[in-house]
Design a protein around this motif. Structure first.
Motif, mmCIF file in Angstrom:
data_model
loop_
_atom_site.group_PDB
_atom_site.id
_atom_site.type_symbol
_atom_site.label_atom_id
_atom_site.label_comp_id
_atom_site.label_asym_id
_atom_site.label_seq_id
_atom_site.Cartn_x
_atom_site.Cartn_y
_atom_site.Cartn_z
ATOM 1 N N TRP A 20 0.830 -1.206 0.000
ATOM 2 C CA TRP A 20 0.000 0.000 0.000
ATOM 3 C C TRP A 20 0.867 1.259 0.000
ATOM 4 O O TRP A 20 0.596 2.210 -0.743
ATOM 5 N N VAL A 21 1.916 1.284 0.832
ATOM 6 C CA VAL A 21 2.810 2.442 0.892
ATOM 7 C C VAL A 21 3.513 2.635 -0.448
ATOM 8 O O VAL A 21 3.647 3.763 -0.933
ATOM 9 N N LEU A 22 3.953 1.540 -1.058
ATOM 10 C CA LEU A 22 4.602 1.640 -2.363
ATOM 11 C C LEU A 22 3.652 2.233 -3.397
ATOM 12 O O LEU A 22 4.028 3.118 -4.172
ATOM 13 N N ARG A 23 2.412 1.776 -3.406
ATOM 14 C CA ARG A 23 1.434 2.300 -4.364
ATOM 15 C C ARG A 23 1.156 3.777 -4.107
ATOM 16 O O ARG A 23 1.010 4.560 -5.034
ATOM 17 N N ARG A 24 1.083 4.177 -2.844
ATOM 18 C CA ARG A 24 0.848 5.588 -2.507
ATOM 19 C C ARG A 24 2.032 6.463 -2.918
ATOM 20 O O ARG A 24 1.840 7.568 -3.406
ATOM 21 N N GLN A 25 3.262 5.969 -2.700
ATOM 22 C CA GLN A 25 4.437 6.750 -3.098
ATOM 23 C C GLN A 25 4.493 6.924 -4.606
ATOM 24 O O GLN A 25 4.820 7.994 -5.101
ATOM 25 N N ARG A 26 4.188 5.862 -5.342
ATOM 26 C CA ARG A 26 4.193 5.959 -6.800
ATOM 27 C C ARG A 26 3.097 6.901 -7.287
ATOM 28 O O ARG A 26 3.304 7.664 -8.223
ATOM 29 N N ALA A 27 1.938 6.857 -6.659
ATOM 30 C CA ALA A 27 0.845 7.745 -7.055
ATOM 31 C C ALA A 27 1.192 9.201 -6.746
ATOM 32 O O ALA A 27 0.860 10.104 -7.524
ATOM 33 N N ALA A 28 1.867 9.439 -5.624
ATOM 34 C CA ALA A 28 2.238 10.799 -5.259
ATOM 35 C C ALA A 28 3.263 11.378 -6.220
ATOM 36 O O ALA A 28 3.330 12.590 -6.411
ATOM 37 N N ARG A 29 4.057 10.520 -6.832
ATOM 38 C CA ARG A 29 5.070 10.974 -7.787
ATOM 39 C C ARG A 29 4.576 10.919 -9.227
ATOM 40 O O ARG A 29 5.363 11.006 -10.150
ATOM 41 N N ASN A 30 3.285 10.719 -9.397
ATOM 42 C CA ASN A 30 2.644 10.663 -10.721
ATOM 43 C C ASN A 30 3.252 9.593 -11.621
ATOM 44 O O ASN A 30 3.435 9.796 -12.810
ATOM 45 N N ARG A 31 3.576 8.447 -11.042
ATOM 46 C CA ARG A 31 4.079 7.307 -11.815
ATOM 47 C C ARG A 31 2.906 6.498 -12.327
ATOM 48 O O ARG A 31 1.788 6.580 -11.817
ATOM 49 N N ALA A 32 3.155 5.697 -13.333
ATOM 50 C CA ALA A 32 2.104 4.843 -13.892
ATOM 51 C C ALA A 32 1.658 3.816 -12.852
ATOM 52 O O ALA A 32 2.473 3.294 -12.092
ATOM 53 N N GLN A 33 0.367 3.557 -12.825
ATOM 54 C CA GLN A 33 -0.183 2.592 -11.871
ATOM 55 C C GLN A 33 0.099 1.165 -12.332
ATOM 56 O O GLN A 33 -0.132 0.831 -13.489
ATOM 57 N N ASN A 34 0.603 0.369 -11.445
ATOM 58 C CA ASN A 34 0.767 -1.062 -11.682
ATOM 59 C C ASN A 34 -0.370 -1.787 -10.980
ATOM 60 O O ASN A 34 -1.021 -1.239 -10.093
ATOM 61 N N GLY A 35 -0.565 -3.034 -11.326
ATOM 62 C CA GLY A 35 -1.552 -3.831 -10.626
ATOM 63 C C GLY A 35 -1.045 -4.241 -9.251
ATOM 64 O O GLY A 35 0.152 -4.167 -8.962
ATOM 65 N N TRP A 36 -1.969 -4.667 -8.403
ATOM 66 C CA TRP A 36 -1.592 -5.113 -7.056
ATOM 67 C C TRP A 36 -0.628 -6.284 -7.117
ATOM 68 O O TRP A 36 0.302 -6.370 -6.309
ATOM 69 N N ALA A 37 -0.834 -7.194 -8.070
ATOM 70 C CA ALA A 37 0.036 -8.370 -8.177
ATOM 71 C C ALA A 37 1.468 -7.960 -8.520
ATOM 72 O O ALA A 37 2.428 -8.502 -7.958
ATOM 73 N N ARG A 38 1.617 -7.021 -9.429
ATOM 74 C CA ARG A 38 2.960 -6.560 -9.814
ATOM 75 C C ARG A 38 3.647 -5.863 -8.645
ATOM 76 O O ARG A 38 4.830 -6.098 -8.372
ATOM 77 N N ASP A 39 2.910 -5.013 -7.945
ATOM 78 C CA ASP A 39 3.492 -4.328 -6.792
ATOM 79 C C ASP A 39 3.817 -5.306 -5.671
ATOM 80 O O ASP A 39 4.838 -5.164 -4.996
#
Length: 96
Positions: A20-39
């Motif tokens: 969850w933290v990894l997904r939030r950090q990537r979203a905050a930096r405007n990175r492309a969204q990956n799926g939950w499985a990839r993350d």
């Protein structure tokens, strides 16, 4: 038995929190969204690296401290190097 189940639940909660933290950090930096499985796979590989680096730094510190009888401040150099490397790997993972 409750200690084992509690530790298992804590590990699962910690892993989900890391993803969850990894997904939030990537979203905050405007990175492309990956799926939950990839993350989740990325975090699992990162955790494996952290465990491996921790084992190596512990072994190197023990050899320097007990085997070569070096002072503690010199013997902790592998721990500092391992911490810097793990921090760098987390930042690289969050940027990807």
């Amino acid at each position: 038995m409750s200690g084992l189940i509690g530790d298992l639940l804590e590990g699962i909660a910690g892993f989900v929190t890391d993803v969850w933290v990894l997904r939030r950090q990537r979203a905050a930096r405007n990175r492309a969204q990956n799926g939950w499985a990839r993350d989740a796979t990325d975090v699992a590989f990162f955790d494996a690296w952290v465990i491996g680096v921790s084992i190596l730094t512990l072994t190197a510190t023990a050899i320097l401290l007990f085997g070569l009888n070096l002072p503690l401040w010199i013997s902790l150099a592998p721990v500092v190097a391992g911490a810097v490397y793990v921090g760098y790997r987390w930042m690289a993972l969050a940027r990807a």
